[in-house]
Design an enzyme around this catalytic site. Structure first.
Site, PDB file in Angstrom:
ATOM      1  N   ASP A  81     120.078  29.281   2.494  1.00 40.38           N
ATOM      2  CA  ASP A  81     119.973  28.323   1.390  1.00 40.38           C
ATOM      3  C   ASP A  81     119.779  26.903   1.897  1.00 40.38           C
ATOM      4  O   ASP A  81     118.972  26.139   1.352  1.00 40.38           O
ATOM      5  CB  ASP A  81     121.229  28.382   0.524  1.00 40.38           C
ATOM      6  CG  ASP A  81     121.274  29.615  -0.355  1.00 40.38           C
ATOM      7  OD1 ASP A  81     120.733  30.654   0.056  1.00 40.38           O
ATOM      8  OD2 ASP A  81     121.847  29.545  -1.452  1.00 40.38           O
ATOM      9  N   CYS A 122     124.001  35.839   5.700  1.00 39.35           N
ATOM     10  CA  CYS A 122     123.898  34.814   4.659  1.00 39.35           C
ATOM     11  C   CYS A 122     123.702  35.437   3.270  1.00 39.35           C
ATOM     12  O   CYS A 122     123.497  36.647   3.136  1.00 39.35           O
ATOM     13  CB  CYS A 122     122.768  33.840   5.002  1.00 39.35           C
ATOM     14  SG  CYS A 122     122.853  32.261   4.129  1.00 39.35           S
ATOM     15  N   ASP A 123     123.722  34.576   2.247  1.00 40.47           N
ATOM     16  CA  ASP A 123     123.895  34.984   0.857  1.00 40.47           C
ATOM     17  C   ASP A 123     123.040  36.155   0.399  1.00 40.47           C
ATOM     18  O   ASP A 123     123.512  37.039  -0.312  1.00 40.47           O
ATOM     19  CB  ASP A 123     123.596  33.802  -0.069  1.00 40.47           C
ATOM     20  CG  ASP A 123     124.531  32.637   0.132  1.00 40.47           C
ATOM     21  OD1 ASP A 123     125.311  32.648   1.106  1.00 40.47           O
ATOM     22  OD2 ASP A 123     124.472  31.690  -0.665  1.00 40.47           O
ATOM     23  N   LYS A 124     121.757  36.173   0.758  1.00 42.85           N
ATOM     24  CA  LYS A 124     120.836  37.137   0.168  1.00 42.85           C
ATOM     25  C   LYS A 124     120.717  38.430   0.968  1.00 42.85           C
ATOM     26  O   LYS A 124     120.093  39.386   0.506  1.00 42.85           O
ATOM     27  CB  LYS A 124     119.444  36.502   0.008  1.00 42.85           C
ATOM     28  CG  LYS A 124     119.438  35.151  -0.702  1.00 42.85           C
ATOM     29  CD  LYS A 124     120.135  35.182  -2.037  1.00 42.85           C
ATOM     30  CE  LYS A 124     120.163  33.803  -2.697  1.00 42.85           C
ATOM     31  NZ  LYS A 124     121.056  32.840  -2.039  1.00 42.85           N
ATOM     32  N   CYS A 194     128.781  30.496   5.521  1.00 46.59           N
ATOM     33  CA  CYS A 194     129.644  29.415   5.056  1.00 46.59           C
ATOM     34  C   CYS A 194     131.072  29.907   4.860  1.00 46.59           C
ATOM     35  O   CYS A 194     131.297  30.954   4.242  1.00 46.59           O
ATOM     36  CB  CYS A 194     129.130  28.864   3.732  1.00 46.59           C
ATOM     37  SG  CYS A 194     127.489  28.132   3.807  1.00 46.59           S
ATOM     38  N   SER A 470     124.859  26.905  -6.073  1.00 46.50           N
ATOM     39  CA  SER A 470     125.575  27.333  -4.883  1.00 46.50           C
ATOM     40  C   SER A 470     126.881  28.005  -5.284  1.00 46.50           C
ATOM     41  O   SER A 470     127.509  27.634  -6.281  1.00 46.50           O
ATOM     42  CB  SER A 470     125.874  26.126  -3.992  1.00 46.50           C
ATOM     43  OG  SER A 470     126.874  26.433  -3.039  1.00 46.50           O
TER      44      SER A 470
END
Length: 560
Positions: A81, A122-124, A194, A470
Site C-alpha cells: 500500500d 502484506c495486506d493483499k 505493519c 487503511s
C-alpha cells in the site's frame, strides 16, 4: 495416498518433455513421483513487507523436501500500500489482490501441481492466496510471514501508524519536517508487515480462524525463531495434506466464515477484512454473505483485544498472550468448534490447552473491553448497499453527525481544500470516484482522513467516501466503501456542495437529505479515471461490486 495429478503416464509426450525439463533442474525419477508443492512467494525488494520472503521460501522448500515432497517456488505480484499506491490513483492496490490469485492460477494450474504453501505478507497477499486456494481447490496451507519490529523516537514508541498520522500533522503545520523525518527513520526496524491490527495482521488471523493456517501461527514477529518453526511445520504439513487429499472447499464452509467474522469483530480488525473474506467466499462458491455475517454477529460478539491502533496493546503483547489461538480459545463458546482445519482435526481439538497467557491482553467473554461493535455496516439513501464505519475501542465520539456536504473528486483536491481552509467544522467531506470501477481498482481515501486529524478537525468533520481506507483508520466518523459507488451510478454521484447528509451509527444509517424530485433532475457526475489499455482497464471491465467481494469475473456467452 491420492493419485497425484502432477504425474503423467510414462512414455507419453507430456511425461517426456516434463521429465526432460525437470531432470535438467536436478530432479530424479524418484523425485518426480513425489507430491509437487507450489511455494507461492510474493517476494520483492520494493517494500520491507516482502524483503525477507526469499529466505522463508528456501526454508519452506527444505521442509517440504524433508517431508517427502518436492517444492517449486513460484512468484506473484507483490503490492505494498505504501509503495504501489503512488501510481494509478492507488488503483494497483486492491486490483493486485486479484492479480495475485490469477498469477497463482496460471503457475499452479498450468503446471498441474498437487498443493500449495503460500507465504502471506502484506495486506493483499493473504486474501489473494485464499482466493486462489478456494478457486483451484488444491490442498493449501497459508503461512503468516510476520510483522515488522518497530522503533522509538523522542523516547516514545514509533511505528508506521505514527508516520502516517505524522504526515497529516505535518501537512497542516503541526509538526516540523525534521520531526516527521525522524519518525520515518525509526518507525520500521526490520522486515514484515505493519505492526498493529491493520489489514495484514487482521487477514493473517482470519486465515487461522478459517482453518487455513496452522494453529498458533499468527500473528508472529518476522524472522523470529517462532516464525521459522511455523514455516518448517507448515512445509511438513502440506505434504501430508496432499496425501490425505484435504482440500480448501472442505474447510471453507459457512461455519468457518462465521468463525472468521467472529474473530475479526472480537479483535476490532481492519474493515478491509469484510470485502476480502467476501471475495474468498465468492471463489469458494459456498453462497456465504459475509457482509450479512458482519451485520448479524456485530451485536453478539464482544471486543476481547484492544491492539493498536484500536487500543493501547502492541501486536507484540498480543502475540505473547497467545495471538489468534488465544483469542479463538476465549471465543470458543461463540464458535463452530467442529469446523475442520488444515491439521485434519477440528478447531476445538486444535484449541485444546491454548488459553491466553495474559487474560488482560486477550480478555474472556465475561469481561470484554466493550460490547458495542467497532466494525459497523450502515445503509440508507446515501449507501443503499452498504458503507462501513470503524470505531475505536474506547469510543467517545457522538454516534450521529448531520451537516452540509463539501464534495471532492480526488484525494489531492480534498487535501488542497483542507490546506486552503475550505473544509470547516460541521461539514461532511465527500470524496467520490474511488470505488472499484471509478479509480479503477479502488483508490485510497486515508490521506485526507489523517490530514483532518492533522488539522484538528477529527470529530468536527465527518467523511463519506466510496474509496477504501487503511486498516489503521479509526478516527472520527468516516463512512468508507460506500456502495453502489459513484461511478456505478450510486447516490454519491448526485451529491452537491451544501446538500445535507445525516449519519446515525445508532440506527446504522447514512442518508442524503435531498428531495427525490430534486435528485431526479440532477445530472450524475460520471467522470472517472482513465483505465488505459493495461491491467487497470481489464480490472474495470471485469470487477464486481463490493458485495461480491470486488472479484474479477469476465462474463460472456456460455460455450455451446
Amino acid at each position: 495416498m491420492t493419485d497425484l495429478r502432477s504425474n503423467y503416464t510414462p512414455g507419453t509426450s507430456p511425461w517426456a518433455v516434463r521429465r526432460a525439463q525437470w531432470r535438467a533442474l536436478g530432479l530424479t525419477d524418484e523425485d518426480m513421483a513425489k507430491p509437487k508443492i507450489a511455494i507461492v512467494n510474493s517476494s520483492s525488494q520494493l517494500a520491507t513487507c516482502y524483503s525477507h520472503l526469499d529466505a522463508v521460501a528456501a526454508a519452506a522448500k527444505e521442509a517440504i523436501d524433508a517431508a517427502g515432497g518436492i517444492g517449486f517456488e513460484v512468484r506473484t505480484v507483490a503490492p505494498s500500500d505504501f509503495i504501489h499506491s503512488a501510481g494509478g490513483r492507488g488503483g494497483y492496490i486492491l486490483s493486485a489482490r486479484d492479480l495475485i490469485s490469477h498469477d497463482i492460477e496460471a503457475a499452479v494450474e498450468g503446471a498441474q501441481l498437487d498443493g500449495m504453501l503460500t507465504l502471506a505478507s502484506c495486506d493483499k497477499t493473504a486474501p489473494g492466496q485464499l482466493m486462489a486456494a478456494a478457486r483451484l481447490d488444491l490442498p493449501t496451507v497459508v503461512v503468516g510471514c510476520g510483522y515488522q519490529p518497530c522503533g522509538t523516537f523522542a523516547g516514545r514508541h514509533c511505528d508506521i501508524e505514527d508516520v502516517f498520522l505524522g504526515a497529516g500533522h505535518h501537512a497542516q503545520g503541526r509538526i516540523t519536517l525534521d520531526e516527521l523525518t525522524g519518525m520515518s527513520e525509526n518507525a520500521v526496524a526490520g522486515p514484515g508487515v505493519c505492526a498493529g491490527m491493520g489489514t495484514a495482521n487482521s487477514m493473517h488471523i482470519a486465515c487461522e480462524a478459517l482453518g487455513m493456517a496452522l494453529p498458533g501461527s499468527t500473528p508472529v514477529l518476522a524472522n523470529s525463531p517462532k516464525m521459522w518453526d511455523d514455516v518448517r511445520a507448515a512445509g511438513s504439513r502440506i505434504v501430508d495434506l496432499v496425501r490425505q487429499d484435504l482440500r480448501p472447499r472442505a474447510l471453507l464452509t459457512r461455519e468457518a466464515f462465521e468463525n472468521a467474522v467472529t474473530a475479526m469483530l472480537s479483535v476490532s480488525a481492519s474493515i478491509n477484512s469484510v470485502k476480502h473474506l467476501q471475495a474468498v467466499a465468492e471463489e469458494a462458491g459456498n453462497g456465504v454473505d459475509v457482509y450479512g455475517l458482519y451485520e448479524r454477529l456485530a451485536d453478539r460478539v464482544p471486543l476481547l483485544a484492544a491492539v493498536r491502533p484500536n487500543g493501547p496493546v502492541s501486536i507484540e503483547e498480543f502475540e505473547a498472550a497467545g495471538g489468534a489461538a488465544g483469542l479463538l480459545w476465549q471465543l470458543r463458546d461463540l464458535l463452530h468448534t467442529d469446523a475442520r482445519t488444515v491439521t485434519g482435526r477440528t478447531l476445538g481439538e486444535d484449541l485444546d490447552g491454548r488459553g491466553p497467557a495474559d487474560p488482560e491482553v486477550i480478555r474472556p467473554l465475561t469481561r470484554p473491553h466493550g460490547r458495542r461493535p467497532t466494525i459497523v455496516l450502515v445503509r440508507g439513501s446515501l449507501a443503499p448497499a452498504t458503507g462501513i464505519v470503524k470505531l475505536a475501542v474506547d469510543e467517545d465520539r457522538p454516534p450521529s453527525f448531520t451537516g452540509p456536504a463539501k464534495v471532492y473528486d480526488t484525494p489531492q483536491d480534498a487535501l488542497d481544500g483542507l490546506k486552503a481552509g475550505d473544509v470547516r467544522p460541521g461539514q461532511v467531506l465527500v470524496l467520490r470516484g474511488l470505488g472499484p470501477t471509478g479509480t479503477p481498482g479502488m483508490g485510497m481515501a486515508s490521506r485526507p482522513v489523517f490530514a483532518l486529524d492533522g488539522a484538528g478537525l477529527t470529530g468536527k468533520v465527518a467523511v463519506v467516501t466510496d474509496g477504501q481506507l487503511s486498516g489503521l483508520v479509526n478516527k472520527g466518523i468516516v463512512v468508507g466503501e460506500v456502495s453502489p459507488e459513484a461511478a456505478a451510478g450510486g447516490p454519491l454521484a448526485l451529491v452537491c456542495d451544501g446538500d445535507t447528509i445525516s449519519i446515525d451509527l445508532t440506527t446504522r444509517r447514512a442518508d442524503l437529505l435531498v428531495p427525490d424530485e430534486e435528485l431526479a433532475a440532477r445530472t450524475p457526475v460520471t467522470a472517472y479515471a482513465d483505465g488505459g489499455r493495461g491491467w487497470l482497464a481489464v480490472y474495470r471491465r471485469t470487477v464486481r461490486p463490493l458485495q461480491q467481494g470486488a472479484v474479477t469475473i469476465e462474463e460472456g456467452p456460455t460455450p455451446a
